[in-house]
Design a protein around this motif. Sequence first.
Motif, PDB file in Angstrom:
ATOM      1  N   ALA A   1      32.891  27.163  14.689  1.00 24.57           N
ATOM      2  CA  ALA A   1      32.307  26.486  13.516  1.00 24.57           C
ATOM      3  C   ALA A   1      31.027  27.192  13.087  1.00 24.57           C
ATOM      4  CB  ALA A   1      32.013  25.026  13.860  1.00 24.57           C
ATOM      5  N   SER A   2      30.866  27.379  11.789  1.00 21.62           N
ATOM      6  CA  SER A   2      29.634  27.999  11.281  1.00 21.62           C
ATOM      7  C   SER A   2      28.498  26.979  11.295  1.00 21.62           C
ATOM      8  CB  SER A   2      29.847  28.506   9.857  1.00 21.62           C
ATOM      9  OG  SER A   2      30.039  27.396   8.981  1.00 21.62           O
ATOM     10  N   LEU A   3      27.267  27.476  11.305  1.00 21.73           N
ATOM     11  CA  LEU A   3      26.103  26.585  11.305  1.00 21.73           C
ATOM     12  C   LEU A   3      26.060  25.766  10.014  1.00 21.73           C
ATOM     13  CD1 LEU A   3      23.593  25.675  12.852  1.00 21.73           C
ATOM     14  CD2 LEU A   3      22.315  27.525  11.745  1.00 21.73           C
ATOM     15  N   SER A   4      26.484  26.376   8.894  1.00 20.58           N
ATOM     16  CA  SER A   4      26.527  25.663   7.608  1.00 20.58           C
ATOM     17  C   SER A   4      27.464  24.468   7.683  1.00 20.58           C
ATOM     18  CB  SER A   4      26.997  26.597   6.489  1.00 20.58           C
ATOM     19  OG  SER A   4      26.115  27.669   6.348  1.00 20.58           O
ATOM     20  N   PHE A   5      28.639  24.692   8.316  1.00 20.45           N
ATOM     21  CA  PHE A   5      29.605  23.598   8.472  1.00 20.45           C
ATOM     22  C   PHE A   5      29.014  22.460   9.311  1.00 20.45           C
ATOM     23  CE2 PHE A   5      32.823  21.623  11.227  1.00 20.45           C
ATOM     24  CZ  PHE A   5      33.639  21.029  10.276  1.00 20.45           C
ATOM     25  N   ILE A   6      28.391  22.809  10.426  1.00 20.90           N
ATOM     26  CA  ILE A   6      27.850  21.791  11.346  1.00 20.90           C
ATOM     27  C   ILE A   6      26.743  20.980  10.666  1.00 20.90           C
ATOM     28  CG2 ILE A   6      26.590  21.444  13.515  1.00 20.90           C
ATOM     29  CD1 ILE A   6      28.074  23.941  14.605  1.00 20.90           C
ATOM     30  N   LEU A   7      25.835  21.666   9.976  1.00 22.63           N
ATOM     31  CA  LEU A   7      24.720  20.965   9.314  1.00 22.63           C
ATOM     32  C   LEU A   7      25.227  20.053   8.190  1.00 22.63           C
ATOM     33  CD1 LEU A   7      22.060  23.826   9.172  1.00 22.63           C
ATOM     34  CD2 LEU A   7      21.990  21.778  10.606  1.00 22.63           C
ATOM     35  N   SER A   8      26.194  20.549   7.409  1.00 21.95           N
ATOM     36  CA  SER A   8      26.764  19.731   6.333  1.00 21.95           C
ATOM     37  C   SER A   8      27.512  18.532   6.913  1.00 21.95           C
ATOM     38  CB  SER A   8      27.723  20.563   5.481  1.00 21.95           C
ATOM     39  OG  SER A   8      27.044  21.646   4.887  1.00 21.95           O
ATOM     40  N   ALA A   9      28.211  18.755   8.032  1.00 20.32           N
ATOM     41  CA  ALA A   9      28.949  17.674   8.698  1.00 20.32           C
ATOM     42  C   ALA A   9      27.987  16.603   9.214  1.00 20.32           C
ATOM     43  CB  ALA A   9      29.785  18.241   9.844  1.00 20.32           C
ATOM     44  N   LEU A  10      26.881  17.030   9.779  1.00 24.13           N
ATOM     45  CA  LEU A  10      25.862  16.083  10.261  1.00 24.13           C
ATOM     46  C   LEU A  10      25.332  15.230   9.115  1.00 24.13           C
ATOM     47  CD1 LEU A  10      23.806  18.198  12.839  1.00 24.13           C
ATOM     48  CD2 LEU A  10      24.834  15.965  13.286  1.00 24.13           C
ATOM     49  N   ASN A  11      25.141  15.845   7.976  1.00 25.97           N
ATOM     50  CA  ASN A  11      24.642  15.136   6.797  1.00 25.97           C
ATOM     51  C   ASN A  11      25.641  14.081   6.320  1.00 25.97           C
ATOM     52  OD1 ASN A  11      22.668  14.674   4.804  1.00 25.97           O
ATOM     53  ND2 ASN A  11      23.777  15.958   3.351  1.00 25.97           N
ATOM     54  N   ILE A  12      26.927  14.442   6.286  1.00 26.62           N
ATOM     55  CA  ILE A  12      27.983  13.507   5.850  1.00 26.62           C
ATOM     56  C   ILE A  12      28.112  12.347   6.846  1.00 26.62           C
ATOM     57  CG2 ILE A  12      30.490  13.264   5.516  1.00 26.62           C
ATOM     58  CD1 ILE A  12      30.444  16.174   4.394  1.00 26.62           C
ATOM     59  N   CYS A  13      28.096  12.665   8.144  1.00 21.09           N
ATOM     60  CA  CYS A  13      28.205  11.622   9.181  1.00 21.09           C
ATOM     61  C   CYS A  13      27.006  10.669   9.134  1.00 21.09           C
ATOM     62  CB  CYS A  13      28.290  12.263  10.565  1.00 21.09           C
ATOM     63  SG  CYS A  13      29.866  13.067  10.910  1.00 21.09           S
ATOM     64  N   ASN A  14      25.836  11.233   8.906  1.00 21.44           N
ATOM     65  CA  ASN A  14      24.629  10.408   8.834  1.00 21.44           C
ATOM     66  C   ASN A  14      24.702   9.438   7.649  1.00 21.44           C
ATOM     67  OD1 ASN A  14      21.869   9.704   9.612  1.00 21.44           O
ATOM     68  ND2 ASN A  14      21.257  10.729   7.719  1.00 21.44           N
ATOM     69  N   TYR A  15      25.158   9.937   6.497  1.00 21.46           N
ATOM     70  CA  TYR A  15      25.308   9.095   5.302  1.00 21.46           C
ATOM     71  C   TYR A  15      26.329   7.982   5.569  1.00 21.46           C
ATOM     72  CZ  TYR A  15      26.347   7.662   0.507  1.00 21.46           C
ATOM     73  OH  TYR A  15      26.533   6.920  -0.631  1.00 21.46           O
ATOM     74  N   SER A  16      27.455   8.349   6.197  1.00 22.36           N
ATOM     75  CA  SER A  16      28.508   7.372   6.498  1.00 22.36           C
ATOM     76  C   SER A  16      28.001   6.287   7.448  1.00 22.36           C
ATOM     77  CB  SER A  16      29.714   8.092   7.116  1.00 22.36           C
ATOM     78  OG  SER A  16      30.712   7.176   7.460  1.00 22.36           O
TER      79      SER A  16
END
Length: 381
Positions: free
Chosen positions: A324-339
């Motif tokens: 997984a790229s760092l961009s993917f992980i950071l964006s995923a963290l943002n989506i999970c946090n919002y959810s």
Amino acid sequence: MENFVVSARKYRPSDFKSVVGQQHITTTLKNAIKNNHLAQAFLFCGPRGVGKTTCARILAKTINCQNQTADYEACNTCDSCLAFNNNNSFNVHELDAASNNSVDDIRNLVEQVRYPPQQGQYKVYIIDEVHMLSSNAFNAFLKTLEEPPKYAIFILATTEKHKIIPTILSRCQIFDFNRIQIKDIGEHLKYIASEEKIEFEEEALRLIASKADGALRDALSMFDLIVTYSAGNKLTYLDTINNLHILDYDYYFKVVDALLEESIAKTLLIFDEILKKGFDGQNFVTGLSEHFRDLMVCKDPQMISLLEVSESAKERYVAQSKQASLSFILSALNICNYSEIHYKASKNQRLHVELALMKLAKLPQAISLAALAQEDSKKKA
């Protein structure tokens, strides 16, 4: 048939060196005894189950010990230590402020303070949950706490320091107890398991230590529960996750693999399986956020020490983080946090989580398109 004694009581520390994870406290107290710099009022504060009352009892026993060891520990053989160990010491008085919080209760205690010890050097008063005392009770206690007799020592213990009035705080030497580290709890559980001749899987003990959230007493209660469930012969990872109702981290690896494949179908089917096992959607999102956090930590070799998992699990995290790229992980963290933030406000909570998972599944494609667009803009420039 011998009565069962819970591990929290059976393995309760009896001296400073056996206290788990509070070396800054025990070292200070031993030095105070060594240099004869004992304060007359102590305030032990910190979360539940970290050793506040235990340290208070050890201090009370040690200062009255007639034959202290070379490193200023209680000998556990003199009359004073034996009386303390048998719970019949006249020099140690414990008061539960949760149920004895009135002015009359404190007046009775103050009355007792007037009488010197018949044997030993100090009379020690341990007041647990001291924040539960009423305002009038605190005021009745002030004068005695400020100018007690030379033989009287007060040890106050609380989980809520902010509820204690400043005039009490200013009269006490304050000790802040830490949450106990997962590693320290795990080592202590290993010691108890070996003493009880219980086979164990290290991953199971690490999971108990993690679930305890820094409270050793909670960890020991969970340990006893799972040992009882497994008939007392072996403590396994599977028994632990079933008993504590914890989602196996293997599911998070499967979910992230499906997300990296951009497979919405696989992701939603895994989430459906998790729901059918009785797990809550919000707990799943919280766990997924923690999983992405651990993957991000693995991206930098300097930060791998922040990963509090077994060696076998650590290898899996490192391997998946490379995919997984760092961009993917950071964006995923943002989506999970919002959810996670908006989960409770959602009318259809299952759909709310599924939408987040669909967004996550399309993240690799969105990142690739953004990278291509950036390259095009650079070429045109």
